[in-house]
Each structure stands twice: as C-alpha cells, then as structure tokens.
Design a protein around this motif. Structure first.
Motif, mmCIF file in Angstrom:
data_model
loop_
_atom_site.group_PDB
_atom_site.id
_atom_site.type_symbol
_atom_site.label_atom_id
_atom_site.label_comp_id
_atom_site.label_asym_id
_atom_site.label_seq_id
_atom_site.Cartn_x
_atom_site.Cartn_y
_atom_site.Cartn_z
ATOM 1 N N THR A 57 0.805 -1.227 0.000
ATOM 2 C CA THR A 57 0.000 0.000 0.000
ATOM 3 C C THR A 57 0.835 1.273 0.000
ATOM 4 O OG1 THR A 57 -0.097 0.095 2.409
ATOM 5 C CG2 THR A 57 -1.809 -1.190 1.290
ATOM 6 N N GLY A 58 2.098 1.176 0.407
ATOM 7 C CA GLY A 58 2.924 2.370 0.547
ATOM 8 C C GLY A 58 2.600 3.183 1.781
ATOM 9 N N VAL A 59 1.866 2.598 2.731
ATOM 10 C CA VAL A 59 1.401 3.312 3.919
ATOM 11 C C VAL A 59 1.965 2.635 5.164
ATOM 12 C CG1 VAL A 59 -0.650 4.041 5.217
ATOM 13 C CG2 VAL A 59 -0.725 3.970 2.715
ATOM 14 N N LEU A 60 2.252 3.415 6.166
ATOM 15 C CA LEU A 60 2.642 2.864 7.458
ATOM 16 C C LEU A 60 1.434 2.269 8.173
ATOM 17 C CD1 LEU A 60 4.912 5.757 8.818
ATOM 18 C CD2 LEU A 60 5.692 3.462 8.212
ATOM 19 N N ASN A 61 1.570 1.062 8.692
ATOM 20 C CA ASN A 61 0.562 0.435 9.555
ATOM 21 C C ASN A 61 -0.851 0.378 8.957
ATOM 22 O OD1 ASN A 61 2.234 0.164 12.161
ATOM 23 N ND2 ASN A 61 2.436 2.344 11.700
ATOM 24 N N PRO A 62 -1.008 0.048 7.687
ATOM 25 C CA PRO A 62 -2.361 0.076 7.112
ATOM 26 C C PRO A 62 -3.315 -0.909 7.777
ATOM 27 C CG PRO A 62 -0.852 -1.054 5.632
ATOM 28 C CD PRO A 62 -0.012 -0.428 6.704
ATOM 29 N N PHE A 120 -4.273 15.494 1.717
ATOM 30 C CA PHE A 120 -4.878 14.816 0.569
ATOM 31 C C PHE A 120 -3.823 14.081 -0.254
ATOM 32 C CE2 PHE A 120 -7.960 14.497 -2.967
ATOM 33 C CZ PHE A 120 -9.111 14.251 -2.236
ATOM 34 N N TYR A 121 -2.738 13.701 0.401
ATOM 35 C CA TYR A 121 -1.652 13.027 -0.306
ATOM 36 C C TYR A 121 -2.061 11.628 -0.748
ATOM 37 C CZ TYR A 121 1.842 16.566 0.765
ATOM 38 O OH TYR A 121 2.559 17.739 0.819
ATOM 39 N N GLN A 122 -1.501 11.208 -1.860
ATOM 40 C CA GLN A 122 -1.536 9.817 -2.285
ATOM 41 C C GLN A 122 -0.255 9.158 -1.775
ATOM 42 O OE1 GLN A 122 -0.969 12.491 -4.018
ATOM 43 N NE2 GLN A 122 0.082 12.132 -5.984
ATOM 44 N N PRO A 123 -0.243 7.848 -1.524
ATOM 45 C CA PRO A 123 0.947 7.218 -0.944
ATOM 46 C C PRO A 123 2.237 7.482 -1.709
ATOM 47 C CG PRO A 123 -0.901 5.717 -0.818
ATOM 48 C CD PRO A 123 -1.370 6.902 -1.619
ATOM 49 N N SER A 124 2.160 7.565 -3.025
ATOM 50 C CA SER A 124 3.376 7.756 -3.816
ATOM 51 C C SER A 124 4.006 9.129 -3.599
ATOM 52 C CB SER A 124 3.075 7.564 -5.301
ATOM 53 O OG SER A 124 2.117 8.510 -5.747
ATOM 54 N N ALA A 125 3.228 10.098 -3.131
ATOM 55 C CA ALA A 125 3.749 11.447 -2.924
ATOM 56 C C ALA A 125 4.062 11.746 -1.464
ATOM 57 C CB ALA A 125 2.755 12.483 -3.449
ATOM 58 N N GLU A 126 3.596 10.911 -0.546
ATOM 59 C CA GLU A 126 3.848 11.147 0.880
ATOM 60 C C GLU A 126 5.230 10.597 1.217
ATOM 61 O OE1 GLU A 126 3.763 12.378 4.547
ATOM 62 O OE2 GLU A 126 4.286 10.298 4.180
ATOM 63 N N ARG A 142 -9.892 7.738 -1.919
ATOM 64 C CA ARG A 142 -8.678 7.776 -2.742
ATOM 65 C C ARG A 142 -7.518 7.162 -1.967
ATOM 66 N NH1 ARG A 142 -11.964 12.119 -3.496
ATOM 67 N NH2 ARG A 142 -12.374 12.704 -5.670
ATOM 68 N N GLY A 143 -7.024 6.029 -2.461
ATOM 69 C CA GLY A 143 -5.947 5.339 -1.777
ATOM 70 C C GLY A 143 -6.180 3.848 -1.766
ATOM 71 N N PRO A 144 -5.366 3.112 -1.016
ATOM 72 C CA PRO A 144 -5.505 1.655 -0.986
ATOM 73 C C PRO A 144 -6.844 1.221 -0.402
ATOM 74 C CG PRO A 144 -3.926 2.414 0.657
ATOM 75 C CD PRO A 144 -4.231 3.585 -0.208
ATOM 76 N N ARG A 145 -7.428 0.193 -1.007
ATOM 77 C CA ARG A 145 -8.772 -0.224 -0.623
ATOM 78 C C ARG A 145 -8.867 -0.644 0.839
ATOM 79 N NH1 ARG A 145 -12.636 -4.665 -3.750
ATOM 80 N NH2 ARG A 145 -14.467 -4.325 -2.414
ATOM 81 N N LEU A 146 -7.780 -1.153 1.388
ATOM 82 C CA LEU A 146 -7.776 -1.551 2.791
ATOM 83 C C LEU A 146 -8.223 -0.407 3.695
ATOM 84 C CD1 LEU A 146 -6.994 -3.668 4.977
ATOM 85 C CD2 LEU A 146 -4.655 -2.760 4.847
ATOM 86 N N LEU A 147 -7.939 0.832 3.279
ATOM 87 C CA LEU A 147 -8.271 1.994 4.100
ATOM 88 C C LEU A 147 -9.390 2.857 3.521
ATOM 89 C CD1 LEU A 147 -4.645 3.072 5.072
ATOM 90 C CD2 LEU A 147 -6.325 1.905 6.509
ATOM 91 N N THR A 148 -9.750 2.649 2.273
ATOM 92 C CA THR A 148 -10.806 3.460 1.668
ATOM 93 C C THR A 148 -12.153 2.760 1.637
ATOM 94 O OG1 THR A 148 -10.275 2.646 -0.549
ATOM 95 C CG2 THR A 148 -9.167 4.664 0.181
#
Length: 294
Positions: A57-62, A120-126, A142-148
């Motif tokens: 996901t590119g996210v911490l702790n999703p 409003f960042y997307q993972p690729s820009a954060e 907007r973002g990975p389905r696990l969190l959206t």
C-alpha cells in the motif's frame, strides 16, 4: 443539546510515536471537560506500531489503522446510541477514519475539516507513508482499498459533503506532488477565511454542510490550524494560522448547530509544551466552544 462523552484515541499509527499519543492525558489534566454531565467513554489503545512502510500500500501500519478504525467506530457508535455527543481525543489525524466510519454506518454525513494542511496526499507522494497526511483523501475514497473501503462502506464521505477550512499548505503540497483537491470538495483556505472573517466563513461552511441530504456533520480539529506563533507544539509546523479567538468563533459556530454529530482533536504534542501552558490555553478554548453543546 446532548451531554458530552470523551473518548481517548491515542493512536499514532498514522504518524510516529512522537508524543501526540499524550494528547488525551494532557488535555484531561488541564480540565477538559469540566461541563456538568460529561462522562468518560473509554480509551481505545492502538495495535503495536510498525515503523516499516507497507510494500503493497505504501502506507505505514495500514492493517493496524483499519483494525483500529473499526474499534474506534464501535466506541463512537456506542456514545451516539446513548444520545451523547462524542469528543474524541487523538492521537494523529488517522483517527478521523474511525469517527467517520461510525457515522457512515448510520447514513450520509458531512465533514468540517479544520486543519492547517489539506492531508490529501496519495501514498506515492507522501515522503514516509504517514496516513496522517492522507486521511482526507482516504475518507473520500482515494488510496488503498484496505483503508478506503472499511467494512465495504467506502467511501466514507462524498466530495460534496466536505468543507476543508483554514489550510495554508498549498505551496508545500504542490511542490511535493500531492494530488489536487477535487472540484466538488469545497475549500476555504486561510486567506479565504480572513477575507470574510472567521465566524462568517464558518457559518457559510455549516450552511453548505447542512443544505443537502446529510443527517449531520463531524468536526475534525487538527490544532496545527492555529498560528505557529501560538501553537508550536505540533510535529509539522507552518508559518501563519488562526488566532485563538478565530478558532473559538469557528468552533462555537460549528458546535452550536444541533446537526453537529461529534468532534475530534488531534496532533497536539505535549512533549513540545514543557510547561503545560499551551495545553491549558487549548483546553480553555475547547471548553468555551463545547459550552455550545451544553
């Protein structure tokens, strides 16, 4: 108006263990909330923090954020079912997802987003994958389905049911490549607030949130909306911001409407407030604003 119920939500899964997890204790110790009838509705502890960025996901702790959001939604839902007004003390801004999930289970709601950043960042820009810089994007799908798509109910908000209010990070977010805010999401930056006055801008925001089919709206407060000169106890600082008086007038307007469904407070870092004076001033502001509920 409903009596207040305070929920402690000291999650830093969307940020890092920098000190914002101490926000609930600092504000409660400073006297939040002294209103008659206020109850303590529990403390929701977060799963263990993982500093590694998730490869998928590119996210911490999703996964942890998704689990925590459900548990927090249960707690907020119990407060709503009891006919009380939830006041949720974070933690970082990713707790917004749990609060909105509680409302999404009940229908269509709006959001007054009070924040110095648009988040409003997307993972690729954060740069580091912090969900605390993405929560408004995630809440609008907007973002990975696990969190959206929590509980298959995503998105938690429609674009047109959001007012982003008082932000001042446009130059920074553009430089970093953050995706633009969608045209249907109503945005009033700091200059826009100052152009009409804080109370008038807040009234227009609430009128917008209550003009459609919404059952009500949530109020999200990231304290970095305040001027950096009076609120240095945050992790990501920006020059400028609202005065205490402006914030209080905005909150009084927002919380004084019976359609306000709840409030969260995030990002205040007591470790950057060694003498506790900022916690006292923030608590005074919040208590006066919450008097609109009682």
């Amino acid at each position: 108006m409903r009596e207040l119920a305070i929920i402690e939500a000291p999650s830093v899964l969307g940020l890092r263990p920098s000190g914002v997890q101490d926000l609930p204790a600092a504000l409660l110790d400073a006297g939040l909330s002294a209103h008659p009838g206020t109850v303590h509705a529990g403390r929701i502890e977060a799963p263990a923090y993982d500093p590694r960025r998730d490869a998928d996901t590119g996210v911490l702790n999703p996964g942890g954020i998704a689990q925590y959001s459900v548990r927090l939604a249960d707690a907020v839902g119990a407060v709503l079912d009891a006919g009380r007004f939830p006041v949720v003390l974070g933690g970082d801004c990713s707790i917004l997802l749990g609060n909105l999930l509680a409302l999404r289970r009940r229908g269509r709601y709006g959001l007054l987003f009070l924040d110095g950043h648009t988040d409003f960042y997307q993972p690729s820009a954060e740069p580091t994958g912090e969900a605390a810089s993405m929560e408004l994007a995630l809440a609008t799908g907007r973002g990975p389905r696990l969190l959206t798509d929590l509980e298959g109910r995503g998105p938690l908000l429609r674009d047109e049911d959001v007012v982003a209010f008082g932000f001042r990070d446009s130059a920074e977010s553009s430089r970093d490549g953050m995706q633009p805010l969608p045209p249907q999401l109503h945005a009033i930056d700091l200059d826009g607030v100052r152009a009409t006055g804080a109370a008038t801008a807040a009234r227009r925001a609430i009128d917008r949130l209550t003009a459609g089919e919404n059952a009500g709206y949530w109020v999200h407060l990231d304290v970095d909306i305040l001027d950096d000169a009076i609120m240095p106890a945050v992790d990501y600082r920006l020059p400028g911001g609202l005065t205490w008086q402006e914030l209080e007038s905005v909150l009084l307007t927002a919380l004084g409407d019976e359609r306000a469904a709840g409030l969260d407070v995030t990002i205040f870092n007591p470790r950057l407030d060694p003498d506790g004076s900022i916690a006292v001033r923030l608590t005074e502001c919040l208590n006066r604003a919450l008097s609109a509920r009682t």
